[in-house]
Design a protein around this motif. Structure first.
Motif, PDB file in Angstrom:
ATOM      1  N   ASN A  94       0.802  -1.221   0.000  1.00 51.69           N
ATOM      2  CA  ASN A  94       0.000   0.000   0.000  1.00 51.69           C
ATOM      3  C   ASN A  94       0.836   1.272   0.000  1.00 51.69           C
ATOM      4  O   ASN A  94       0.308   2.367   0.192  1.00 51.69           O
ATOM      5  CB  ASN A  94      -0.947   0.005   1.205  1.00 51.69           C
ATOM      6  CG  ASN A  94      -1.917  -1.152   1.150  1.00 51.69           C
ATOM      7  OD1 ASN A  94      -2.413  -1.505   0.087  1.00 51.69           O
ATOM      8  ND2 ASN A  94      -2.174  -1.763   2.296  1.00 51.69           N
ATOM      9  N   ASP A  95       2.140   1.150  -0.221  1.00 51.69           N
ATOM     10  CA  ASP A  95       3.027   2.312  -0.181  1.00 51.69           C
ATOM     11  C   ASP A  95       3.065   3.090  -1.495  1.00 51.69           C
ATOM     12  O   ASP A  95       3.620   4.184  -1.536  1.00 51.69           O
ATOM     13  CB  ASP A  95       4.447   1.892   0.200  1.00 51.69           C
ATOM     14  CG  ASP A  95       4.550   1.476   1.660  1.00 51.69           C
ATOM     15  OD1 ASP A  95       3.660   1.841   2.461  1.00 51.69           O
ATOM     16  OD2 ASP A  95       5.526   0.780   2.006  1.00 51.69           O
ATOM     17  N   HIS A  96       2.515   2.537  -2.554  1.00 48.14           N
ATOM     18  CA  HIS A  96       2.419   3.208  -3.856  1.00 48.14           C
ATOM     19  C   HIS A  96       3.778   3.687  -4.380  1.00 48.14           C
ATOM     20  O   HIS A  96       3.895   4.790  -4.913  1.00 48.14           O
ATOM     21  CB  HIS A  96       1.421   4.372  -3.802  1.00 48.14           C
ATOM     22  CG  HIS A  96       0.088   3.952  -3.287  1.00 48.14           C
ATOM     23  ND1 HIS A  96      -0.746   3.117  -3.987  1.00 48.14           N
ATOM     24  CD2 HIS A  96      -0.542   4.235  -2.119  1.00 48.14           C
ATOM     25  CE1 HIS A  96      -1.843   2.903  -3.288  1.00 48.14           C
ATOM     26  NE2 HIS A  96      -1.747   3.559  -2.141  1.00 48.14           N
ATOM     27  N   CYS A  97       4.788   2.857  -4.225  1.00 56.60           N
ATOM     28  CA  CYS A  97       6.117   3.192  -4.739  1.00 56.60           C
ATOM     29  C   CYS A  97       6.207   2.776  -6.214  1.00 56.60           C
ATOM     30  O   CYS A  97       5.318   2.121  -6.737  1.00 56.60           O
ATOM     31  CB  CYS A  97       7.185   2.458  -3.934  1.00 56.60           C
ATOM     32  SG  CYS A  97       7.092   0.662  -4.108  1.00 56.60           S
ATOM     33  N   ASP A  98       7.289   3.127  -6.861  1.00 60.80           N
ATOM     34  CA  ASP A  98       7.505   2.740  -8.250  1.00 60.80           C
ATOM     35  C   ASP A  98       8.348   1.476  -8.380  1.00 60.80           C
ATOM     36  O   ASP A  98       8.523   0.961  -9.481  1.00 60.80           O
ATOM     37  CB  ASP A  98       8.201   3.876  -9.012  1.00 60.80           C
ATOM     38  CG  ASP A  98       7.299   5.074  -9.211  1.00 60.80           C
ATOM     39  OD1 ASP A  98       6.062   4.884  -9.289  1.00 60.80           O
ATOM     40  OD2 ASP A  98       7.819   6.196  -9.281  1.00 60.80           O
ATOM     41  N   CYS A  99       8.908   0.997  -7.243  1.00 58.51           N
ATOM     42  CA  CYS A  99       9.832  -0.134  -7.334  1.00 58.51           C
ATOM     43  C   CYS A  99       9.211  -1.477  -6.977  1.00 58.51           C
ATOM     44  O   CYS A  99       9.822  -2.514  -7.220  1.00 58.51           O
ATOM     45  CB  CYS A  99      11.076   0.116  -6.480  1.00 58.51           C
ATOM     46  SG  CYS A  99      10.790   0.473  -4.735  1.00 58.51           S
TER      47      CYS A  99
END
Length: 177
Positions: A94-99
């Protein structure tokens, strides 16, 4: 440069629904370390790309993760293999990172690190998330049936990918490439 990117859990080592939280829980899949050595013999630089949301979930810390990776590298070395680099996503779902795979950011970090296009680079994974990340990053998606591989075969994919019983079976196909 000949580069190959491998997922960790389910490709190199046994996976667990409870996460690999300690050095003692890390166990190589039979033949995977020999596959890394074989890839090196064939001239491949081996990089690892792995989601490690156990960090964000508090199941282990970076010191423990580094110790697990040290064990993996040392285990590969004992059979003549070498893992050049390890890239990991420390974020939760749920952190919505790109990695975090299936997003391509982790693979793009590897491409930038090696200053290489991924168009001919295999990314070997055991989940549809891995295949999707490879496809999005422009790499060549390869599925192994260890780990969650059989489950990934049941997904209706919008793109093509090859599949193999395990990492060693795939590595052997690269002998003359």
């Amino acid at each position: 440069m000949k580069l190959i990117i491998l997922d960790r859990d389910g490709v190199i080592n046994e996976d667990s629904p409870d996460y690999i939280k300690s050095v003692d829980e890390w166990h190589p899949i039979p033949g995977s370390l020999e596959a890394i050595a074989l890839l090196n013999q064939f001239g491949y630089t081996v990089a690892v790309a792995t989601n490690q949301s156990g960090l964000a979930r508090g199941f282990y810390d970076e010191t423990t993760l580094n110790a697990i990776h040290d064990k993996m590298r040392l285990s590969a070395k004992t059979v003549g293999g070498h893992i050049d680099s390890i890239f990991y996503c420390p974020h939760g779902p749920n952190d919505h990172c790109d990695c975090r795979k299936p997003k391509p950011g982790l693979l793009q970090q590897i491409a930038a690190h090696y200053q290489i296009s991924l168009t001919t680079v295999p990314y070997v994974g055991d989940s549809y998330r891995d295949l999707d990340a490879a496809n999005r990053a422009g790499a060549v998606p390869i599925l192994v049936l260890t780990g969650n591989g059989h489950k990934a075969l049941s997904v209706d994919s919008a793109f093509d990918f090859a599949h193999f019983d395990n990492l060693l079976a795939f590595a052997k196909t690269l002998k003359n490439s």
